[in-house]
Design a protein around this motif. Structure first.
Motif, PDB file in Angstrom:
ATOM      1  N   ALA A 170     -31.914 -15.009 -34.111  1.00 12.84           N
ATOM      2  CA  ALA A 170     -32.254 -14.540 -32.824  1.00 12.84           C
ATOM      3  C   ALA A 170     -32.045 -12.942 -32.550  1.00 12.84           C
ATOM      4  N   GLN A 171     -31.141 -12.542 -33.431  1.00 11.80           N
ATOM      5  CA  GLN A 171     -30.966 -11.133 -33.280  1.00 11.80           C
ATOM      6  C   GLN A 171     -32.110 -10.385 -33.920  1.00 11.80           C
ATOM      7  N   ARG A 172     -32.690 -10.863 -34.936  1.00 13.30           N
ATOM      8  CA  ARG A 172     -33.835 -10.299 -35.422  1.00 13.30           C
ATOM      9  C   ARG A 172     -35.055 -10.297 -34.631  1.00 13.30           C
ATOM     10  N   VAL A 173     -35.031 -11.518 -34.126  1.00 16.16           N
ATOM     11  CA  VAL A 173     -36.291 -11.619 -33.211  1.00 16.16           C
ATOM     12  C   VAL A 173     -36.163 -10.786 -32.054  1.00 16.16           C
ATOM     13  N   MET A 174     -34.880 -10.837 -31.394  1.00 17.35           N
ATOM     14  CA  MET A 174     -34.599  -9.929 -30.133  1.00 17.35           C
ATOM     15  C   MET A 174     -35.003  -8.447 -30.475  1.00 17.35           C
ATOM     16  N   SER A 175     -34.605  -7.903 -31.590  1.00 17.25           N
ATOM     17  CA  SER A 175     -35.243  -6.882 -32.048  1.00 17.25           C
ATOM     18  C   SER A 175     -36.266  -6.360 -32.231  1.00 17.25           C
ATOM     19  N   GLN A 176     -37.266  -7.581 -32.763  1.00 19.85           N
ATOM     20  CA  GLN A 176     -38.685  -7.454 -32.930  1.00 19.85           C
ATOM     21  C   GLN A 176     -39.298  -7.380 -31.455  1.00 19.85           C
ATOM     22  N   ILE A 177     -38.815  -8.209 -30.783  1.00 16.02           N
ATOM     23  CA  ILE A 177     -39.194  -8.080 -29.283  1.00 16.02           C
ATOM     24  C   ILE A 177     -38.816  -6.665 -28.536  1.00 16.02           C
ATOM     25  N   THR A 178     -37.885  -6.342 -28.980  1.00 18.30           N
ATOM     26  CA  THR A 178     -37.506  -4.754 -28.427  1.00 18.30           C
ATOM     27  C   THR A 178     -38.411  -3.771 -28.839  1.00 18.30           C
ATOM     28  N   ILE A 179     -39.025  -3.839 -30.179  1.00 14.82           N
ATOM     29  CA  ILE A 179     -39.891  -2.930 -30.720  1.00 14.82           C
ATOM     30  C   ILE A 179     -41.209  -2.984 -29.757  1.00 14.82           C
ATOM     31  N   PHE A 180     -41.779  -4.296 -29.738  1.00 10.37           N
ATOM     32  CA  PHE A 180     -42.983  -4.384 -28.899  1.00 10.37           C
ATOM     33  C   PHE A 180     -43.014  -3.883 -27.536  1.00 10.37           C
ATOM     34  N   PHE A 181     -41.589  -4.367 -27.030  1.00  9.21           N
ATOM     35  CA  PHE A 181     -41.285  -3.978 -25.523  1.00  9.21           C
ATOM     36  C   PHE A 181     -41.430  -2.583 -25.591  1.00  9.21           C
ATOM     37  N   GLY A 182     -40.748  -1.819 -26.330  1.00  8.81           N
ATOM     38  CA  GLY A 182     -40.980  -0.264 -26.256  1.00  8.81           C
ATOM     39  C   GLY A 182     -42.321   0.205 -26.094  1.00  8.81           C
TER      40      GLY A 182
END
Length: 402
Positions: A137-149
């Protein structure tokens, strides 16, 4: 975690990350797309600067208030229906903005936009914990933060292009297309990720009691402050961009994108590193590294603003560093917030988003207008907002299992 998660999504996991990231991008995209047209809209609708500021603050407060309910509704009725209804209402609100002929109409429809846009980011966080174990979940949350940025970097460019070549109405017509596209994508692709055994009965009284229990928990609220408030140390520079870049740094509008490249580059870099570190170092160490980076960049920012003439040559790398530190720690803190209420993760996500959005609204409506005319005041306020998050984390970290 949903025990049937492996059967709910057959496509590659990165595709689910992209879908959830697109939902999370709706909020910042609908803020930043119309910022380049601020002056043009004011002239077209004969609106004062205060009235134009209301188009932003009303959106943020609508976003914050309704965030209290998106996650709770998804705990009772499922993640999928809340996402679909949210995107449908967002599309309608964008249409209302596009056809507005007075500033009052625009403020009203911007409020409706804010009310609906939060469904994506709130429910997507709950979906992550439905579908993934903690380290994944942390990896996915990090990926989403990248796209979110990516959204705050692209949105002003898109908005500026549409405003110059087509007119300000086209910005909201574009958001109509975005909302409609996301509705169709999620209608076709998004499964229901909330397991039937975890659905909660929807009773207003019981819901309010649960909110009171969670909001009166010092551990939860301190974690929510640690995750949500430091972002505003960066966000205030985004909101003050026309004055900060144009008046203080003497940059022409066509060069504003450089600022967004640094700020979003920092978010994407920090989020990427957060994903790479998942499961390799202790979460508390990762959070400590993020706050340390933000603290150092804040101190250097204040010092250089006191000693030197403002310049993008040193201001932009510091903004990059601050954004990097925030994105390094925020996926970890966000998951800690959600795990404070494992049977009510939707509600926890709602309350967390509400805390962050209220902070955003206060910064946009009160702090930025007060400090944007001084780079020293901007630097001090940015450091103060980061310090709120740091103190909150130091206070609560011993009481959190991580």
């Amino acid at each position: 975690m949903n025990p049937d998660a492996s059967r709910l999504w057959r496509a590659p996991r990165w595709a689910l990350s992209v879908l959830l990231a697109c939902l999370g991008m709706v909020g910042p995209f609908s803020i930043d797309t119309f910022l380049p047209a601020f002056t043009g809209i004011a002239q077209a609708l004969d609106a004062t600067p205060v009235q134009m500021q209301q188009t932003l603050s009303s959106y943020l407060f609508g976003f914050a208030i309704m965030n209290l309910f998106h996650g709770a509704l998804s705990d009772s009725f499922g993640r999928r229906p809340v996402v679909l209804w949210g995107m449908a209402l967002f599309t309608l609100a964008s249409l209302g903005c596009a056809v507005s002929t007075t500033i009052g109409q625009l403020v009203f429809w911007r409020t409706v936009q804010g009310v609906s846009a939060g469904a994506g980011i709130v429910v997507s966080r709950a979906i992550i914990r439905d579908m993934f174990a903690p380290s994944e979940a942390q990896r996915v949350m990090s990926q989403i933060t990248i796209f979110f940025g990516v959204a705050p970097a692209i949105a002003p460019m898109v908005g500026g292009f549409l405003f110059v070549h087509v007119g300000w109405h086209s910005i909201f017509w574009f958001l109509v297309l975005v909302g409609a596209a996301l509705f169709l994508l999620n209608w076709r692709m998004l499964p229901e990720t909330l397991h039937s055994t975890l659905k909660q009965p929807f009773h207003i009284g019981a819901l309010m009691r649960e909110y009171w229990r969670l909001s009166s928990s010092p551990r939860f609220m301190l974690l929510a402050l640690a995750s949500g408030v430091p972002f505003n140390g960066l966000f205030m520079y985004v909101l003050a961009a026309p004055v900060f870049l144009g008046d203080h740094l003497k940059m022409p509008p066509e060069h504003f994108f450089i600022f967004f490249l640094f700020s979003i580059g920092g978010i994407m870099g920090g989020a990427f590193m957060s994903g790479r570190l998942a499961g390799k170092i202790k979460p508390r160490h990762q959070i400590r590294h993020g706050f340390l980076i933000m603290t150092v960049t804040s101190v250097v920012n204040i010092t250089l603003n006191l000693l030197l003439t403002p310049s993008g040559w040193w201001a932009f790398p510091l903004i990059f560093g601050f954004a990097f530190g925030w994105a390094l720690m925020v996926p970890v803190v966000t998951l800690l917030v959600l795990d404070q209420a494992p049977d009510r993760r939707g509600m926890a996500s709602s309350l967390q988003a509400c805390v962050g959005s209220l902070a955003n609204g206060l910064v946009a409506g009160a702090l930025v207008p007060l400090v944007m005319h001084s780079t020293i005041a901007l630097a001090l306020t940015s450091a103060g907002l980061m310090l709120i998050g740091l103190v909150s984390w130091v206070w609560v970290k011993k009481a959190v299992a991580y």
